[in-house]
Design a protein around this motif. Structure first.
Motif, PDB file in Angstrom:
ATOM      1  N   LEU A  59       0.841  -1.188   0.000  1.00 12.79           N
ATOM      2  CA  LEU A  59       0.000   0.000   0.000  1.00 12.79           C
ATOM      3  C   LEU A  59       0.880   1.244   0.000  1.00 12.79           C
ATOM      4  O   LEU A  59       1.949   1.266   0.607  1.00 12.79           O
ATOM      5  CB  LEU A  59      -0.918   0.013   1.230  1.00 12.79           C
ATOM      6  N   ASN A  63      -1.111   5.259   3.550  1.00 19.59           N
ATOM      7  CA  ASN A  63      -1.850   4.092   4.034  1.00 19.59           C
ATOM      8  C   ASN A  63      -0.972   2.840   4.128  1.00 19.59           C
ATOM      9  O   ASN A  63      -1.497   1.721   4.131  1.00 19.59           O
ATOM     10  CB  ASN A  63      -3.031   3.813   3.104  1.00 19.59           C
ATOM     11  N   THR A  64       0.348   3.037   4.182  1.00 17.23           N
ATOM     12  CA  THR A  64       1.276   1.903   4.176  1.00 17.23           C
ATOM     13  C   THR A  64       0.904   0.882   5.248  1.00 17.23           C
ATOM     14  O   THR A  64       0.934  -0.325   5.005  1.00 17.23           O
ATOM     15  CB  THR A  64       2.709   2.401   4.415  1.00 17.23           C
ATOM     16  N   GLY A  66      -2.024   0.695   6.693  1.00 19.40           N
ATOM     17  CA  GLY A  66      -3.478   0.689   6.807  1.00 19.40           C
ATOM     18  C   GLY A  66      -4.013  -0.728   6.709  1.00 19.40           C
ATOM     19  O   GLY A  66      -3.339  -1.641   6.239  1.00 19.40           O
ATOM     20  N   ASN A  68      -6.686  -3.224   5.112  1.00 18.23           N
ATOM     21  CA  ASN A  68      -7.619  -3.359   3.991  1.00 18.23           C
ATOM     22  C   ASN A  68      -8.415  -4.669   4.112  1.00 18.23           C
ATOM     23  O   ASN A  68      -8.240  -5.436   5.069  1.00 18.23           O
ATOM     24  CB  ASN A  68      -6.902  -3.238   2.647  1.00 18.23           C
ATOM     25  N   ARG A 170     -11.892   6.065   3.524  1.00 20.22           N
ATOM     26  CA  ARG A 170     -10.832   5.860   4.500  1.00 20.22           C
ATOM     27  C   ARG A 170     -11.323   6.296   5.883  1.00 20.22           C
ATOM     28  O   ARG A 170     -11.951   7.351   6.028  1.00 20.22           O
ATOM     29  CB  ARG A 170      -9.631   6.708   4.074  1.00 20.22           C
ATOM     30  N   GLU A 172      -9.967   6.613  10.041  1.00 24.19           N
ATOM     31  CA  GLU A 172      -8.772   6.573  10.885  1.00 24.19           C
ATOM     32  C   GLU A 172      -9.154   6.123  12.286  1.00 24.19           C
ATOM     33  O   GLU A 172      -9.955   6.773  12.966  1.00 24.19           O
ATOM     34  CB  GLU A 172      -8.102   7.945  10.918  1.00 24.19           C
ATOM     35  N   PRO A 195      -4.967   3.754   9.694  1.00 25.91           N
ATOM     36  CA  PRO A 195      -5.968   3.964   8.635  1.00 25.91           C
ATOM     37  C   PRO A 195      -6.659   2.640   8.297  1.00 25.91           C
ATOM     38  O   PRO A 195      -6.007   1.593   8.277  1.00 25.91           O
ATOM     39  CB  PRO A 195      -5.158   4.452   7.434  1.00 25.91           C
ATOM     40  N   ASP A 197      -9.624   0.836   5.646  1.00 28.22           N
ATOM     41  CA  ASP A 197     -10.614   0.839   4.570  1.00 28.22           C
ATOM     42  C   ASP A 197     -10.777  -0.608   4.130  1.00 28.22           C
ATOM     43  O   ASP A 197      -9.895  -1.173   3.494  1.00 28.22           O
ATOM     44  CB  ASP A 197     -10.155   1.710   3.400  1.00 28.22           C
ATOM     45  N   ASP A 227     -13.581   7.622  -3.872  1.00 30.28           N
ATOM     46  CA  ASP A 227     -12.549   6.725  -3.367  1.00 30.28           C
ATOM     47  C   ASP A 227     -11.878   5.913  -4.482  1.00 30.28           C
ATOM     48  O   ASP A 227     -10.819   5.341  -4.291  1.00 30.28           O
ATOM     49  CB  ASP A 227     -13.226   5.772  -2.370  1.00 30.28           C
ATOM     50  N   PHE A 331      -6.620   1.494  -1.019  1.00 27.44           N
ATOM     51  CA  PHE A 331      -6.199   0.413  -0.120  1.00 27.44           C
ATOM     52  C   PHE A 331      -6.165  -0.933  -0.851  1.00 27.44           C
ATOM     53  O   PHE A 331      -6.061  -1.974  -0.222  1.00 27.44           O
ATOM     54  CB  PHE A 331      -7.158   0.310   1.071  1.00 27.44           C
TER      55      PHE A 331
END
Lengths: 400, 264
Positions: A59, A63-64, A66, A68, A170, A172, A195, A197, A227, A331
């Motif tokens: 990602l 959003n590394t 994040g 998903n 997204r 948080e 994050p 999603d 999005d 994501f």
């Protein structure tokens, strides 16, 4: 005239002052202890697969780290590096939407809870430790529709992955660590933003499907969502996995696809209204929100949200293919799949076919000309141009 | 086919160009004696070059290839002319007072034509497209007769060009460069190649300096542009092979060309 105080009375006057000083010292000491308690969370987070091995989902920032949909389905865990300074015997981890202070006991209360525990027990105190949380546990607690809003920890199941109660955009979350002294937070809490999603964009609509030679052209309109960052195409069968026993359709025949479009599609938000009469992607398990298709059917991708046509290549001429597509977000979540359409690649006649069919002799490549024309070729033109340039330079020099 | 008159015109222009180039040294020698001036100094800065931005209404004469049965080009792309955009750079090597300038010029242009393919064996258009892209180049001798403009103050400059043409071309579909199998060798032949030929043109340019002399002088002072023209030109791209070239694709054609030119 100076007044002289007896020694006994002097001692009586000093005693309260000494007592007050001692009391202040004790209070200040306690306060110092309280301020010494703090927790910090490293911004580096590790993603662990079901076997406990770290991996990168790929990602892009921000959003590394994040969460998903795939993280949830694959029962991924996240590992956080937490540093605590004492004294203390244990601390707690709560999750909330970002901006909610879980140190406020009202936000952890049963009826008005906005923060939920992500572990069943308090975390034993250590100065430095790695804490691992299942994504499903984090999401389960944060999902407003699934979590029963109690102050007891509830382990997440795969039900949470269907995204019930989550929006397509997204979100948080904030994972907060803190010491508790009774109902009040003690010391300085540690927090990290996560994050989330897990729900892809709304499904697009396929408006046309046209055949080319070994390819299909899919016209579509996007769902209304900010999005969307791309589209994923699905084919059944995927290119290269055609059934050799399938009868090819004759040229010009209407496209008719056999069987169910996409078996094993996963319904989104099961439990909402069924839509068996008009099944999305050809499956009776579809819901009003549609289905998510397995990556085994993936046969193409489009980057960007502005496209209105997609092309699937590598297909077999005359073979009928079920085609569907889904919008994809930042994501890497695929949203609900569009209704499936049937398409058949066709043999085409292009200009060159017509030209050659009419007896045209040209062709063979640029180099073929060099052989035929001998010294006449691109090189000759280059030499001519170079000659003109040389003449110009020479003439200018002569003028000087 | 090139008419006899056109051949005569081409011959004259080519001869003038060759004579002009060959005698440039002599002309300079004469210049020292004051008879000829190698540079045009009528409007301020020296003038040695010209550049043109060109737009042609192009239609290749592919269907006129000998031995061709039917009209594959017209059947695919229709008979509507397409835009061919390009530029030309001229060196006004020799100036003849009270007559004009002559010198070599080179040009490059580009066009791509696209149309739907057809489902094989039917008249049903398929979604896939077929395209033909052509990169015509040429090297010519350019004669600009500016005596009307300079001596009689009629802002019209007739001009003529003649020389050699060359075009790279490629036919492709959405899947890439088209190809065919050579019936003799059995090898796959890509649908691309190059065609040599001759190039000629004649036209009229209107000197825009006549409409706003002050702006023209300012343009010359700031950018060194002596004259600005709009022009119309009739172009003969006779790209049918040259010097015994075997099996060229006839990507030339006649067309009207319009554009903007600057002399500097």
């Amino acid at each position: 005239m100076p007044r002289v105080m007896p020694p006994g009375r002097t001692a009586l006057r000093v005693l309260p002052v000494l007592f007050a000083v001692a009391l202040l010292a004790i209070l200040l000491g306690r306060e110092g202890e309280a301020f010494a308690q703090s927790i910090t969370v490293s911004p580096t987070v590790y993603r662990l697969n079901a076997q406990g091995q770290t991996f990168d989902r790929g990602l892009a920032a921000p959003n590394t780290y994040g969460i998903n949909y795939a993280d949830c389905v694959e029962d991924v865990s996240f590992r956080f590096n937490v540093t605590a300074t004492g004294p203390g015997s244990a601390f707690y981890a709560f999750i909330s939407q970002k901006g909610v202070n879980c140190g406020d006991s009202a936000n952890r209360a049963t009826q008005t809870a906005k923060c939920w525990p992500v572990m069943a027990d308090a975390i034993p105190f250590k100065n430095l430790q790695d804490l691992t949380f299942r994504v499903r546990d984090l999401l389960s607690q944060a999902s407003p529709n699934i979590n029963p809003k109690v102050q007891t920890f509830t382990s997440g199941t795969d039900e949470v992955c269907q995204g019930k109660g989550f929006q397509t955009g997204r979100l948080e979350l904030e994972l907060q660590f803190f010491f508790l002294n009774g109902d009040s937070i003690a010391g300085q809490k540690g927090a990290i933003t996560i994050p989330v999603d897990i729900k892809g964009p709304p499904k697009p609509t396929i408006t046309s499907i046209g055949g080319g030679e070994g390819r299909l052209y899919i016209g579509f309109t996007a769902g209304s969502d900010q999005d969307t960052q791309g589209y994923t195409l699905f084919c059944n069968p995927p290119p290269g996995k055609e059934d050799p026993g399938q009868e090819l359709l004759p040229v010009g025949a209407a496209a008719v696809c056999p069987g169910t479009a996409f078996p094993n599609a996963t319904p989104i938000a099961a439990g909402t209204s069924q839509s068996g009469d008009n099944p999305d992607a050809g499956t009776s398990a579809a819901t009003s929100e549609g289905v998510v298709l397995s990556s085994e059917y993936e046969c193409g991708r489009i980057e960007g949200s502005t496209a209105t046509e997609a092309v699937v290549t590598g297909l077999k001429i005359g073979y009928p293919y079920w085609i569907a597509m889904a919008a994809r977000d930042g994501f890497k979540n695929n949203g609900a799949a569009s209704d499936a359409s049937c398409g058949v690649p066709v043999p085409v006649t292009d200009f060159w076919d017509l030209y050659k069919g009419a007896g045209g002799q040209a062709g063979g490549g640029y180099c073929a000309l060099e052989r035929v024309g001998g010294r006449t070729g691109a090189g000759a033109l280059g030499l001519a141009l170079a000659g003109v340039a040389s003449l110009a330079v020479a003439r200018r020099r002569r003028r000087r | 086919m090139i008419t006899r008159r056109l051949r005569l015109t081409l011959g004259i222009v080519t001869t003038m160009a060759l004579v002009g180039l060959a005698d440039s040294g002599t002309a300079e020698a004469q210049d020292r004696s004051g008879i000829l001036t190698p540079r045009h100094r009528e409007v301020g800065s020296p003038q040695n070059f010209a550049i043109e931005a060109r737009l042609s209404l192009y239609q290749p004469e592919i269907d006129s290839e000998p031995g061709l049965v039917g009209k594959p080009y017209a059947s695919t792309f229709g008979d509507m002319r397409r835009a061919l955009v390009g530029f030309e750079f001229d060196w006004q090597a020799l100036r003849i007072p009270h007559f004009g300038s002559i010198g070599p010029g080179v040009a490059a242009s580009y066009t791509v034509l696209s149309a739907p393919t057809y489902v094989t064996g039917t008249t049903t258009p398929a979604r896939e497209e077929t395209s033909l892209e052509v990169f015509p180049f040429y090297g010519v001798a350019v004669l600009r007769l500016d005596l009307l403009n300079h001596d009689l103050h009629i802002p019209i400059v007739p001009f003529a060009k003649a020389g050699v043409g060359y075009a790279l071309w490629r036919s492709y579909t959405d899947a890439g460069t088209a190809s065919s199998v050579d019936p003799v060798s059995g090898k796959n032949q890509p649908a691309k190649g190059a065609t040599w030929g001759t190039h000629a043109a004649a036209g009229l340019a209107l000197d825009l300096n006549a409409f706003d002399g002050t702006a023209a002088r300012n343009f010359d002072n700031s950018m060194g542009v002596n004259h600005t023209y709009i022009f119309a030109e009739y172009t003969w791209m006779n790209l049918r092979g040259l010097g015994g070239q075997k099996a060229p694709l006839y990507v030339g054609g006649t067309s009207w060309t319009f554009g903007l030119a600057f002399e500097f």
